[in-house]
Motif scaffolding. Structure first.
Motif, PDB file in Angstrom:
ATOM      1  N   LEU A  12      44.546  41.055  18.531  1.00  0.00           N
ATOM      2  CA  LEU A  12      45.061  41.551  19.806  1.00  0.00           C
ATOM      3  C   LEU A  12      43.997  42.331  20.576  1.00  0.00           C
ATOM      4  CD1 LEU A  12      47.382  42.001  21.807  1.00  0.00           C
ATOM      5  CD2 LEU A  12      48.030  44.012  20.448  1.00  0.00           C
ATOM      6  N   ILE A  13      43.316  43.227  19.913  1.00  0.00           N
ATOM      7  CA  ILE A  13      42.277  44.025  20.577  1.00  0.00           C
ATOM      8  C   ILE A  13      41.160  43.129  21.087  1.00  0.00           C
ATOM      9  CG2 ILE A  13      40.503  45.789  20.199  1.00  0.00           C
ATOM     10  CD1 ILE A  13      42.554  47.083  18.187  1.00  0.00           C
ATOM     11  N   ALA A  14      40.737  42.181  20.260  1.00  0.00           N
ATOM     12  CA  ALA A  14      39.676  41.261  20.681  1.00  0.00           C
ATOM     13  C   ALA A  14      40.098  40.435  21.890  1.00  0.00           C
ATOM     14  CB  ALA A  14      39.281  40.350  19.522  1.00  0.00           C
ATOM     15  N   CYS A  15      41.362  40.040  21.937  1.00  0.00           N
ATOM     16  CA  CYS A  15      41.866  39.250  23.064  1.00  0.00           C
ATOM     17  C   CYS A  15      41.996  40.075  24.348  1.00  0.00           C
ATOM     18  CB  CYS A  15      43.211  38.620  22.715  1.00  0.00           C
ATOM     19  SG  CYS A  15      43.097  37.265  21.530  1.00  0.00           S
ATOM     20  N   LEU A  16      42.288  41.354  24.222  1.00  0.00           N
ATOM     21  CA  LEU A  16      42.452  42.204  25.402  1.00  0.00           C
ATOM     22  C   LEU A  16      41.130  42.757  25.932  1.00  0.00           C
ATOM     23  CD1 LEU A  16      45.674  44.196  24.435  1.00  0.00           C
ATOM     24  CD2 LEU A  16      45.463  42.266  26.037  1.00  0.00           C
ATOM     25  N   MET A  17      40.128  42.859  25.066  1.00  0.00           N
ATOM     26  CA  MET A  17      38.862  43.462  25.459  1.00  0.00           C
ATOM     27  C   MET A  17      38.229  42.839  26.712  1.00  0.00           C
ATOM     28  SD  MET A  17      35.489  44.285  23.165  1.00  0.00           S
ATOM     29  CE  MET A  17      36.520  44.681  21.774  1.00  0.00           C
ATOM     30  N   PRO A  18      38.201  41.514  26.852  1.00  0.00           N
ATOM     31  CA  PRO A  18      37.580  40.952  28.061  1.00  0.00           C
ATOM     32  C   PRO A  18      38.216  41.450  29.353  1.00  0.00           C
ATOM     33  CG  PRO A  18      37.982  39.224  26.445  1.00  0.00           C
ATOM     34  CD  PRO A  18      38.646  40.469  25.927  1.00  0.00           C
ATOM     35  N   TYR A  19      39.506  41.739  29.306  1.00  0.00           N
ATOM     36  CA  TYR A  19      40.191  42.179  30.522  1.00  0.00           C
ATOM     37  C   TYR A  19      39.743  43.576  30.965  1.00  0.00           C
ATOM     38  CZ  TYR A  19      42.959  38.048  29.710  1.00  0.00           C
ATOM     39  OH  TYR A  19      43.347  36.751  29.508  1.00  0.00           O
ATOM     40  N   ALA A  20      39.293  44.393  30.037  1.00  0.00           N
ATOM     41  CA  ALA A  20      38.738  45.697  30.414  1.00  0.00           C
ATOM     42  C   ALA A  20      37.489  45.485  31.260  1.00  0.00           C
ATOM     43  CB  ALA A  20      38.416  46.518  29.165  1.00  0.00           C
ATOM     44  N   PHE A  21      36.644  44.525  30.858  1.00  0.00           N
ATOM     45  CA  PHE A  21      35.443  44.232  31.637  1.00  0.00           C
ATOM     46  C   PHE A  21      35.802  43.597  32.982  1.00  0.00           C
ATOM     47  CE2 PHE A  21      33.712  44.083  27.212  1.00  0.00           C
ATOM     48  CZ  PHE A  21      32.993  45.268  27.309  1.00  0.00           C
ATOM     49  N   THR A  22      36.865  42.810  33.009  1.00  0.00           N
ATOM     50  CA  THR A  22      37.330  42.232  34.273  1.00  0.00           C
ATOM     51  C   THR A  22      37.720  43.337  35.245  1.00  0.00           C
ATOM     52  OG1 THR A  22      38.181  40.281  33.133  1.00  0.00           O
ATOM     53  CG2 THR A  22      39.056  40.711  35.333  1.00  0.00           C
ATOM     54  N   MET A  23      38.452  44.317  34.747  1.00  0.00           N
ATOM     55  CA  MET A  23      38.874  45.431  35.612  1.00  0.00           C
ATOM     56  C   MET A  23      37.664  46.215  36.124  1.00  0.00           C
ATOM     57  SD  MET A  23      42.009  44.857  35.860  1.00  0.00           S
ATOM     58  CE  MET A  23      42.353  46.238  36.908  1.00  0.00           C
ATOM     59  N   ILE A  24      36.711  46.473  35.249  1.00  0.00           N
ATOM     60  CA  ILE A  24      35.491  47.179  35.670  1.00  0.00           C
ATOM     61  C   ILE A  24      34.769  46.376  36.749  1.00  0.00           C
ATOM     62  CG2 ILE A  24      33.197  47.945  34.917  1.00  0.00           C
ATOM     63  CD1 ILE A  24      34.542  48.568  32.152  1.00  0.00           C
ATOM     64  N   ALA A  25      34.659  45.063  36.547  1.00  0.00           N
ATOM     65  CA  ALA A  25      33.981  44.204  37.525  1.00  0.00           C
ATOM     66  C   ALA A  25      34.686  44.257  38.878  1.00  0.00           C
ATOM     67  CB  ALA A  25      33.924  42.769  37.018  1.00  0.00           C
ATOM     68  N   LYS A  26      36.003  44.142  38.863  1.00  0.00           N
ATOM     69  CA  LYS A  26      36.749  44.153  40.119  1.00  0.00           C
ATOM     70  C   LYS A  26      36.656  45.495  40.825  1.00  0.00           C
ATOM     71  CE  LYS A  26      39.975  40.429  39.124  1.00  0.00           C
ATOM     72  NZ  LYS A  26      41.378  40.034  38.974  1.00  0.00           N
ATOM     73  N   ILE A  27      36.773  46.574  40.085  1.00  0.00           N
ATOM     74  CA  ILE A  27      36.675  47.907  40.684  1.00  0.00           C
ATOM     75  C   ILE A  27      35.276  48.123  41.248  1.00  0.00           C
ATOM     76  CG2 ILE A  27      36.649  50.388  40.153  1.00  0.00           C
ATOM     77  CD1 ILE A  27      38.956  49.749  38.124  1.00  0.00           C
ATOM     78  N   ALA A  28      34.245  47.767  40.479  1.00  0.00           N
ATOM     79  CA  ALA A  28      32.863  47.970  40.925  1.00  0.00           C
ATOM     80  C   ALA A  28      32.521  47.121  42.148  1.00  0.00           C
ATOM     81  CB  ALA A  28      31.891  47.667  39.786  1.00  0.00           C
ATOM     82  N   ALA A  29      33.154  45.962  42.271  1.00  0.00           N
ATOM     83  CA  ALA A  29      32.877  45.065  43.395  1.00  0.00           C
ATOM     84  C   ALA A  29      33.745  45.363  44.612  1.00  0.00           C
ATOM     85  CB  ALA A  29      33.064  43.619  42.963  1.00  0.00           C
ATOM     86  N   GLY A  30      34.692  46.287  44.490  1.00  0.00           N
ATOM     87  CA  GLY A  30      35.568  46.616  45.608  1.00  0.00           C
ATOM     88  C   GLY A  30      36.644  45.577  45.854  1.00  0.00           C
ATOM     89  N   PHE A  31      37.186  45.026  44.792  1.00  0.00           N
ATOM     90  CA  PHE A  31      38.222  43.995  44.870  1.00  0.00           C
ATOM     91  C   PHE A  31      39.417  44.490  45.665  1.00  0.00           C
ATOM     92  CE2 PHE A  31      41.708  41.437  43.117  1.00  0.00           C
ATOM     93  CZ  PHE A  31      41.148  40.168  43.083  1.00  0.00           C
ATOM     94  N   LYS A  32      39.867  43.681  46.608  1.00  0.00           N
ATOM     95  CA  LYS A  32      41.042  44.007  47.434  1.00  0.00           C
ATOM     96  C   LYS A  32      42.089  42.906  47.263  1.00  0.00           C
ATOM     97  CE  LYS A  32      38.717  47.067  50.420  1.00  0.00           C
ATOM     98  NZ  LYS A  32      37.894  47.600  49.400  1.00  0.00           N
TER      99      LYS A  32
END
Length: 132
Positions: A12-32
């Motif tokens: 479960l943790i391994a499967c969820l980990m990529p989504y943490a990086f997705t959120m960081i990417a979207k926040i850092a890029a100014g996702f709207k």
């Protein structure tokens, strides 16, 4: 964590980990909200921290099948739980460190950590093979 419960948590943790990086990417890029029309194109055009977070997310997904296969095969072949948990937790910790290295743009250290993280499921599969 022990027994099958621990194995399920590792996966479960391994499967969820990529989504943490997705959120960081979207926040850092100014996702709207309007960027949700084509989020992959939006992230593909990102640069800097956002691009590195997106790459960490993609690599996390890429390494997932090997990890899940190794964990499930170890469980199926009744490898001692201590070994499976040790290598599974090591993989997860190394993947977090890998992501941090990616975000911090530490490419050489990132490559070393990537190698070590991939060694964990490979070693687990070697152990499985040796029990056959």
């Amino acid at each position: 964590m022990h027994g099958i419960d621990g194995i399920v948590y590792l996966i479960l943790i391994a499967c969820l980990m990529p989504y943490a990086f997705t959120m960081i990417a979207k926040i850092a890029a100014g996702f709207k909200a309007q960027d949700n029309q084509n989020p992959r194109e939006f992230l593909a055009k990102s640069t800097g921290l956002a691009a590195r977070a997106n790459a960490a997310q993609q690599n996390s997904f890429e390494s997932l099948p090997l990890f899940i296969a190794a964990i499930l095969m170890a469980e199926y072949m009744v490898i001692p739980q201590g070994i499976t948990m040790m290598l599974g937790i090591a993989y997860l910790v190394l993947r977090v460190v890998y992501g941090i290295c990616y975000l911090a743009n530490l490419s050489t250290l990132r490559s070393i950590i990537w190698f070590l993280s991939m060694a964990c499921p490979i070693l687990l599969l070697v152990i499985v093979i040796r029990t056959i």
